[in-house]
Design an enzyme around this catalytic site. Structure first.
Site, PDB file in Angstrom:
ATOM      1  N   GLU A 221       0.931  -1.194   0.091  1.00 16.66           N
ATOM      2  CA  GLU A 221      -0.062   0.104   0.023  1.00 16.66           C
ATOM      3  C   GLU A 221       0.757   1.335  -0.084  1.00 16.66           C
ATOM      4  O   GLU A 221       0.522   2.283   0.886  1.00 16.66           O
ATOM      5  CB  GLU A 221      -1.097   0.026   1.139  1.00 16.66           C
ATOM      6  CG  GLU A 221      -1.884  -1.292   1.227  1.00 16.66           C
ATOM      7  CD  GLU A 221      -2.984  -1.046   2.309  1.00 16.66           C
ATOM      8  OE1 GLU A 221      -4.197  -1.371   2.092  1.00 16.66           O
ATOM      9  OE2 GLU A 221      -2.792  -0.729   3.536  1.00 16.66           O
ATOM     10  N   GLU A 298      -6.807  -7.814  -1.113  1.00 17.72           N
ATOM     11  CA  GLU A 298      -7.286  -7.642   0.658  1.00 17.72           C
ATOM     12  C   GLU A 298      -8.767  -7.361   0.607  1.00 17.72           C
ATOM     13  O   GLU A 298      -9.296  -6.135   0.190  1.00 17.72           O
ATOM     14  CB  GLU A 298      -6.533  -6.577   1.310  1.00 17.72           C
ATOM     15  CG  GLU A 298      -5.187  -7.161   1.924  1.00 17.72           C
ATOM     16  CD  GLU A 298      -4.605  -5.872   2.850  1.00 17.72           C
ATOM     17  OE1 GLU A 298      -5.377  -5.210   3.201  1.00 17.72           O
ATOM     18  OE2 GLU A 298      -3.392  -5.930   2.889  1.00 17.72           O
TER      19      GLU A 298
END
Length: 742
Positions: A221, A298
């Site tokens: 991320e 995710e």
């Protein structure tokens, strides 16, 4: 003729000089443009470069990757493949339970397991690597392969994951100029060294070499933090040089995707928890490359909980989760449920959300399909039904049986048998430093736990703390709270350091006048001196694991007492973080004994072996009912609890409980109920099973059977404020939310 030649020579010289000036001007403009693009990085940055020979080698490696994609579809060794994955972190689960958790993943219809790797556990001290026990990632991967599961590996160096410092080791911050997650050479060199070792540990387990690993993630991320494409490419190059031949990928959520940049030769995943987010994220990824498959790296199955949480309204509901999974499967997309099984933040490994100031609890249950102790939940059964219905349309007509539940047991109440008082505990610590100034944990080679600043004085009425405490301070005079009748007096806690006052004043008017007076007030303590001693005990409650875009907070995670950081600081130039200062009645203190209470295993063994330091408990140390500490009291702003209290509270102390489960009885999973205690840490047979805190919502600590043994078990409790008579061992987890009974 001579004049003409001289003129010609001058002309050539002028042309040559002009060319050189023009060349350097273009070079300067190009260099400045590149520096601007890369966020004005400092001069000592790493330079990522693969020479022609290495470039050819890497190109050949990439050709051998088992997982490829084209036309929005994954292929595994040339055959169409849909990733059906669940996240299980080996380092959050006892090694003896890996097989159980992986079998339950397979029984739910999944073909892949995904895991991070925690740099800060694998390289706890610089240059010393650990792949033993719960950190034996190689064994975890081989077990996954044995059970017929593929592996997706996300080794970092940054992982977020609600984990201490996002998985980065605290020792990085011993460099005062550290810039994590950047091209700063001090970081990239350390990260490369780590990646080389951890990848070497599992390189032969890649699918192209007969193993289960099909893909590696680069960083994590990153778009939510920065936009330096050179940094990601540098890590990717480093991973390739370290032996990665399988596919590389990145992942970002709705915040990070705004700043993320495609990584050449890699596919991209998206992180989210709702269909509304999914459509927008998918459209951006398609814009990067229309051939990229949809991969929910995710898909959040639940959410984490902070200390002091009032309710569970952030948790993803079962209908929403089923809706998201159904939508992805309808598209033929690939999926990774984060988390499939959350596990536990054992030790001091809980994270800290730098945006909300949320300190995360010890449990990482996550409201996932498998509970903290591995029991199938309603989410598990519903997802399994959904997967079976989908798979039944293929050649698969059934799923493996779900493994039998792991039994839990209520072991009942067990009393505190021995206590070690504060001064005796401090005497036991070998790791001390004498200094004229305060120092951060990282400056004295400590990463986690508590750091104590001790200084002798004759008399004083007021203490001033210049700077903010990181993260929670407890001020003692002569081993007792500054108001001996109030165990919460002297607590200083600011969850958001940026919002903390630059100066804190505390009155010492009610404190015990001398060590001798303290010894008289607290039974079984001997006075070592008639002078007074000031103790400021600071607890590291967890370093930031998530922060806002271009925030400098990652680089300001040194623990102790920190002076104010320059207001002009930024991510690329955060300003050097320096320790704060203590003063008594306006006079700065110039002499400190700095004590590192990190509670590592050798120290725990030393404590247990020091019989003379333990005093038997002849009567209950406190009234049986211990009040819950309110949020105000937790911040040190409330007065004494309303319940009756002894004349003097002894300050922090260590307590021993013997849990005897029978010499012929096999240990069972249990939960340590700390409802009657205030705040501290529990150790069982030398294992740090985590923090407790009566602000809730977590009231119990998971104690897995592999941490226990037949016969007697040593339970040690480091209580900061007010001990109870004993502890209870119960068979299920216990949470307490206002208005919710559980």
């Amino acid at each position: 003729m001579f004049s003409r030649r001289r003129h010609s020579a001058r002309l050539k010289l002028l042309i040559g000089v002009s060319f050189i000036v023009a060349f350097f001007f273009v070079y300067y403009v190009s260099t400045m443009s590149q520096q601007s693009t890369n966020q004005h990085e400092p001069e000592n940055v790493a330079h990522s470069h693969i020479d022609d020979k290495e470039d050819k080698q890497v190109a050949e490696q990439i050709k051998r990757a088992s997982l490829t994609f084209r036309d929005r579809q994954f292929y595994l060794n040339g055959v169409k493949f849909q990733i059906l994955s669940g996240a299980i972190h080996y380092f959050r689960v006892p090694q003896d339970y890996w097989r159980d958790r992986l079998l339950k993943l397979k029984a739910a219809g999944f073909n892949t397991v995904e895991t991070y790797a925690p740099w800060n556990l694998h390289e706890d001290t610089k240059g010393n690597f650990n792949f033993n026990g719960m950190l034996n990632v190689r064994k975890f991967f081989k077990l996954a392969q044995e059970l017929g599961l593929y592996v997706i590996f996300r080794p970092g160096p940054f992982i977020c994951s609600e984990w201490e410092f996002g998985g980065m080791p605290g020792w990085l911050l011993s460099d005062p100029n550290m810039r994590v997650r950047s091209m700063y050479m001090g970081f990239t060199q350390a990260a490369e060294d780590y990646l080389r070792v951890v990848i070497n540990e599992v390189a032969d387990l890649q699918m192209s070499r007969g193993g289960p690993i099909i893909a590696f993630q680069v960083e994590n991320e990153y778009g939510s933090y920065g936009d330096n494409g050179r940094y990601l490419q540098h890590l990717a190059d480093s991973m390739r040089r370290s032996g990665v031949v399988e596919a590389l990928f990145t992942s970002d959520g709705d915040e990070g995707i705004r700043h993320a940049k495609p990584l050449a030769g890699a596919f991209a995943g998206i992180n989210y928890n709702s269909k509304a987010h999914a459509k927008w994220l998918q459209s951006i990824v398609k814009g990067w490359n229309p051939n990229l498959p949809i991969f929910a790296t995710e898909l959040w199955t639940g959410w984490f909980l902070p200390w002091g949480a009032k309710d569970k309204n952030q948790v993803i509901s079962l209908p929403d989760l089923v809706d998201s999974v159904t939508s992805l499967l309808d598209q033929g997309a690939s999926i990774n449920l984060y988390m499939f099984h959350g596990g536990t933040n054992f030790g001091f490994m809980n994270g800290y959300n730098g945006i909300t100031g949320s300190l995360l609890i010890t449990s990482y249950d996550y409201d996932a399909p498998l509970s903290e102790n591995g029991q199938p939940t309603e989410k598990y059964h519903r997802i399994r039904e959904l997967m079976l219905a989908r798979l039944s349309k293929t050649a698969v007509k059934s799923l493996p049986d779900i493994p039998a539940p792991i039994p839990t047991k209520d072991y009942g109440n067990w009393p505190v048998k021995w206590t070690m008082h504060w001064d005796k505990l401090v005497e036991m610590v070998d790791k001390t430093t004498m200094s004229e100034t305060l120092k951060f944990m990282e400056e004295v080679h400590q990463n986690y736990g508590f750091i104590l600043y001790r200084s002798a004085f004759d008399s004083a009425k007021n203490l001033t703390i210049f700077g903010h405490v990181a993260d929670r301070a407890q001020v003692l005079v002569n081993g007792a709270p500054i108001d001996p009748a109030d165990p919460m007096s002297g607590v200083v806690y600011h969850p958001l350091p940026e919002a903390a006052p630059p100066v804190t004043h505390l009155s010492l008017a009610k404190s015990l006048p001398s060590r001798k007076a303290a010894a008289a007030a607290v039974a079984d303590q001997a006075a070592s001196s008639s002078s007074s001693v000031l103790d400021v005990l600071v607890e590291n409650l967890g370093r930031v694991n998530y922060a806002t875009f271009q925030s400098s907070s990652f680089n300001r995670q040194r623990k102790g007492v920190s002076a104010a950081v320059p207001a002009a600081s930024s991510k690329s130039s955060p300003g050097v973080q320096s320790p704060g200062q203590l003063a008594l009645d306006g006079r700065p203190l110039r002499s400190y004994k700095i004590v590192s209470l990190d509670f590592r295993k050798p120290f725990l063994a030393k404590l247990l072996g020091s019989n003379e330091a333990w005093k038997p408990v002849r009567k209950p140390p406190v009234p049986p009912k211990v009040p819950v500490v309110s949020a105000a009291a937790a911040n040190g702003t409330a007065g004494a609890p309303a319940t009756a209290a002894p004349a003097v509270y002894p300050g922090p102390s260590l307590h021993r409980v013997l849990l005897d489960i029978g010499a012929d009885e096999l240990p069972r999973d249990t939960f340590v109920d700390m409802s009657d205690w205030v705040k501290g840490v529990v150790f069982v047979n030398g294992e740090n099973i985590g923090r407790y805190w009566n602000v809730g919502p977590q009231k119990t600590l998971y104690l897995p059977a592999p941490f226990l043994r037949s016969g007697q078990n040593e339970v040690m409790i480091f209580e900061l404020h007010r001990p109870a008579e004993g502890v209870r061992f119960v068979k299920s987890a216990k949470y307490s939310f206002p208005g919710i009974k559980r």
